[in-house]
Write a protein that holds these residues in place. Structure first.
Motif, PDB file in Angstrom:
ATOM      1  N   ASN A 102       0.860  -1.186   0.000  1.00  0.00           N
ATOM      2  CA  ASN A 102       0.000   0.000   0.000  1.00  0.00           C
ATOM      3  C   ASN A 102       0.897   1.237   0.000  1.00  0.00           C
ATOM      4  N   ARG A 103       1.153   1.756  -1.177  1.00  0.00           N
ATOM      5  CA  ARG A 103       2.114   2.853  -1.330  1.00  0.00           C
ATOM      6  C   ARG A 103       1.433   4.147  -1.757  1.00  0.00           C
ATOM      7  N   GLU A 104       0.144   4.266  -1.485  1.00  0.00           N
ATOM      8  CA  GLU A 104      -0.601   5.436  -1.937  1.00  0.00           C
ATOM      9  C   GLU A 104      -0.039   6.747  -1.396  1.00  0.00           C
ATOM     10  N   VAL A 105       0.528   6.712  -0.183  1.00  0.00           N
ATOM     11  CA  VAL A 105       1.005   7.963   0.425  1.00  0.00           C
ATOM     12  C   VAL A 105       2.142   8.595  -0.364  1.00  0.00           C
ATOM     13  N   GLU A 106       2.853   7.785  -1.137  1.00  0.00           N
ATOM     14  CA  GLU A 106       3.996   8.313  -1.877  1.00  0.00           C
ATOM     15  C   GLU A 106       3.563   9.315  -2.938  1.00  0.00           C
ATOM     16  N   ARG A 107       2.372   9.120  -3.465  1.00  0.00           N
ATOM     17  CA  ARG A 107       1.918   9.924  -4.585  1.00  0.00           C
ATOM     18  C   ARG A 107       1.656  11.380  -4.214  1.00  0.00           C
ATOM     19  N   ASP A 108       0.946  11.602  -3.107  1.00  0.00           N
ATOM     20  CA  ASP A 108       0.575  12.982  -2.800  1.00  0.00           C
ATOM     21  C   ASP A 108       0.828  13.404  -1.357  1.00  0.00           C
ATOM     22  N   LEU A 109       0.728  12.477  -0.401  1.00  0.00           N
ATOM     23  CA  LEU A 109       0.904  12.860   0.998  1.00  0.00           C
ATOM     24  C   LEU A 109       2.361  13.178   1.327  1.00  0.00           C
ATOM     25  N   VAL A 110       3.274  12.332   0.901  1.00  0.00           N
ATOM     26  CA  VAL A 110       4.689  12.525   1.240  1.00  0.00           C
ATOM     27  C   VAL A 110       5.200  13.904   0.812  1.00  0.00           C
ATOM     28  N   PRO A 111       4.905  14.380  -0.396  1.00  0.00           N
ATOM     29  CA  PRO A 111       5.376  15.726  -0.759  1.00  0.00           C
ATOM     30  C   PRO A 111       4.855  16.815   0.171  1.00  0.00           C
ATOM     31  N   VAL A 112       3.607  16.695   0.633  1.00  0.00           N
ATOM     32  CA  VAL A 112       3.044  17.677   1.567  1.00  0.00           C
ATOM     33  C   VAL A 112       3.821  17.650   2.878  1.00  0.00           C
ATOM     34  N   LEU A 113       4.109  16.455   3.383  1.00  0.00           N
ATOM     35  CA  LEU A 113       4.834  16.331   4.643  1.00  0.00           C
ATOM     36  C   LEU A 113       6.242  16.902   4.521  1.00  0.00           C
ATOM     37  N   GLU A 114       6.888  16.630   3.407  1.00  0.00           N
ATOM     38  CA  GLU A 114       8.253  17.117   3.224  1.00  0.00           C
ATOM     39  C   GLU A 114       8.288  18.635   3.166  1.00  0.00           C
ATOM     40  N   ARG A 115       7.325  19.229   2.484  1.00  0.00           N
ATOM     41  CA  ARG A 115       7.289  20.696   2.397  1.00  0.00           C
ATOM     42  C   ARG A 115       7.026  21.328   3.759  1.00  0.00           C
ATOM     43  N   ALA A 116       6.229  20.655   4.577  1.00  0.00           N
ATOM     44  CA  ALA A 116       5.854  21.210   5.878  1.00  0.00           C
ATOM     45  C   ALA A 116       6.836  20.838   6.988  1.00  0.00           C
ATOM     46  N   GLY A 117       7.808  19.993   6.697  1.00  0.00           N
ATOM     47  CA  GLY A 117       8.756  19.572   7.728  1.00  0.00           C
ATOM     48  C   GLY A 117       8.122  18.678   8.772  1.00  0.00           C
ATOM     49  N   ILE A 118       7.177  17.830   8.340  1.00  0.00           N
ATOM     50  CA  ILE A 118       6.459  16.925   9.242  1.00  0.00           C
ATOM     51  C   ILE A 118       6.997  15.509   9.086  1.00  0.00           C
ATOM     52  N   GLY A 119       7.250  14.837  10.197  1.00  0.00           N
ATOM     53  CA  GLY A 119       7.734  13.475  10.157  1.00  0.00           C
ATOM     54  C   GLY A 119       6.641  12.495   9.765  1.00  0.00           C
ATOM     55  N   LEU A 120       7.046  11.314   9.300  1.00  0.00           N
ATOM     56  CA  LEU A 120       6.091  10.274   8.912  1.00  0.00           C
ATOM     57  C   LEU A 120       6.332   9.031   9.756  1.00  0.00           C
ATOM     58  N   ALA A 121       5.299   8.650  10.514  1.00  0.00           N
ATOM     59  CA  ALA A 121       5.318   7.391  11.265  1.00  0.00           C
ATOM     60  C   ALA A 121       4.450   6.408  10.482  1.00  0.00           C
ATOM     61  N   ALA A 122       5.048   5.342  10.002  1.00  0.00           N
ATOM     62  CA  ALA A 122       4.331   4.383   9.165  1.00  0.00           C
ATOM     63  C   ALA A 122       3.781   3.254  10.022  1.00  0.00           C
ATOM     64  N   TYR A 123       2.467   3.016   9.912  1.00  0.00           N
ATOM     65  CA  TYR A 123       1.894   1.885  10.630  1.00  0.00           C
ATOM     66  C   TYR A 123       1.438   0.812   9.646  1.00  0.00           C
ATOM     67  N   SER A 124       1.150  -0.369  10.171  1.00  0.00           N
ATOM     68  CA  SER A 124       0.799  -1.549   9.374  1.00  0.00           C
ATOM     69  C   SER A 124       1.911  -1.916   8.402  1.00  0.00           C
ATOM     70  N   PRO A 125       3.165  -2.015   8.867  1.00  0.00           N
ATOM     71  CA  PRO A 125       4.276  -2.302   7.959  1.00  0.00           C
ATOM     72  C   PRO A 125       4.181  -3.676   7.307  1.00  0.00           C
ATOM     73  N   LEU A 126       3.455  -4.602   7.944  1.00  0.00           N
ATOM     74  CA  LEU A 126       3.318  -5.950   7.379  1.00  0.00           C
ATOM     75  C   LEU A 126       1.985  -6.126   6.648  1.00  0.00           C
ATOM     76  N   GLY A 127       1.277  -5.038   6.418  1.00  0.00           N
ATOM     77  CA  GLY A 127       0.023  -5.127   5.692  1.00  0.00           C
ATOM     78  C   GLY A 127      -0.962  -6.076   6.343  1.00  0.00           C
ATOM     79  N   MET A 128      -1.045  -6.028   7.698  1.00  0.00           N
ATOM     80  CA  MET A 128      -1.952  -6.873   8.479  1.00  0.00           C
ATOM     81  C   MET A 128      -1.677  -8.360   8.253  1.00  0.00           C
ATOM     82  N   GLY A 129      -0.415  -8.687   7.986  1.00  0.00           N
ATOM     83  CA  GLY A 129      -0.006 -10.078   7.829  1.00  0.00           C
ATOM     84  C   GLY A 129       0.308 -10.479   6.407  1.00  0.00           C
TER      85      GLY A 129
END
Length: 334
Positions: free
Chosen positions: A201-228
């Motif tokens: 699930n890489r949807e955040v890469e498309r639009d969310l990550v650029p917003v976070l980078e511009r704002a200087g906001i950290g990213l905490a990623a949850y569900s790293p194993l995709g619920m198994g």
């Protein structure tokens, strides 16, 4: 263990964080302290919980007491961290539906000033702390004015009830609006965004990550194993994998087959599937920390050990070549 700073905030956290969504179920109450203690021994400094974790309707697994008879995840974490003080960073969240109305509630955040101020007091008491280091808006609230939500979190910072605040499960557009409103009001902005992010699930890469980078906001990623799904074929086939743990369905036959292919790809570079998934995520440039829901000492050691690996371009290509995108969007258990 490795450590990193959340955006431009100056708040340092371990790159692997321990999540507590299933505390009281797995691990059971009596095993929580040992697991948290091991996490600290392994260098984990960031612990993540919520007012909606552990003892809520929907967290009903075979062989465990009914939700009304269970202790909240916040209380279990608080007991396990008693005396830790500033040695750890404790995060909690507010906004998800809670209590008897949870199963039938509209799945959106409740972030009014009244609710947030009421719940922060309850969470502080449960955790046994005088301050919550990071307090998240767990889900966006489409009804309450953003100015009200932003202002109450900022006021909690000024009062000393929380050290800083963050948002979770917000879209890129919603995140940009929160940042803009905080700037316009001249109040404390969020320092971190907690989002579902994994190789499937890489949807955040498309639009969310650029917003976070511009704002200087950290990213905490949850569900790293995709619920198994990213823990290997056997894990994906378990009765409680996928959405089944929250009362939904398990993985499809195609997803299970993809899990097997990912497991084989991980083995080809010398890693277990679960470790490969976490190592891949830790290597993403926007990710500050990965929140793992390890429920046993074995799984926790494996997850924390992932912080010591780095994948070369060839290994990354091997993992990325596996088509393992999930077929369903999940709107619960966030």
């Amino acid at each position: 263990m490795q450590y990193a700073t959340l955006g431009t905030s100056g708040v340092e956290v371990s790159r692997v964080a321990l999540g507590t969504a299933t505390f009281g179920l797995s691990p059971r109450d009596e095993d929580v302290a040992a697991l948290v203690g091991l996490a600290r021994d392994l260098g984990v400094t960031y612990f993540d919980t919520a007012n909606s974790y552990g003892n809520q309707p929907g967290y009903a697994w075979p062989g465990v007491p009914e939700w009304r008879d269970r202790v909240s995840a916040e209380e279990l974490l608080g007991r396990a961290l008693r005396g830790a003080g500033d040695e750890v960073v404790v995060a909690s969240k507010v906004g998800e539906p809670i209590g008897e109305s949870r199963p039938t509630s509209e799945w959106r955040g409740l972030l009014t000033r009244e609710h947030v101020e009421e719940q922060v007091g309850i969470s502080l008491q449960r955790l046994g702390r005088t301050r919550i280091d990071i307090y998240y808006a767990h889900l966006p609230d489409p009804v309450t004015p953003i100015e009200e939500t932003v202002s109450v979190f900022s006021d909690l910072v000024d009062r000393g009830d929380i050290g800083s605040w963050g948002i979770s499960n917000y879209t890129a557009e919603q995140t940009a609006e929160v940042v803009a409103r905080a700037a316009a009001l001249g109040v404390h902005p969020p320092i971190v965004h907690q989002a579902r992010y994994n190789l499937a699930n890489r949807e955040v890469e498309r639009d969310l990550v650029p917003v976070l980078e511009r704002a200087g906001i950290g990213l905490a990623a949850y569900s790293p194993l995709g619920m198994g799904l990213l823990a290997g074929r056997a894990a994906a086939e378990r009765n409680w994998s996928g959405h089944a743990r929250w009362g939904g369905g398990g993985f499809s036959a195609d997803e299970i087959e993809a899990a097997g292919r990912f497991e084989a790809a991980a083995a080809s570079i010398g890693l277990a599937a679960s470790q490969a998934a976490i190592v891949w995520l830790l290597g993403r440039p926007a990710v500050t920390t990965v929140v793992v829901g390890a429920t046993s000492e074995k799984h926790l050691r494996s997850a924390c050990g992932s912080a010591n690996y780095q994948l070369d371009e060839c290994a990354l290509a091997v993992l990325g070549a596996v088509d393992i995108a999930q077929e369903r969007a999940d709107s619960s258990a966030v």
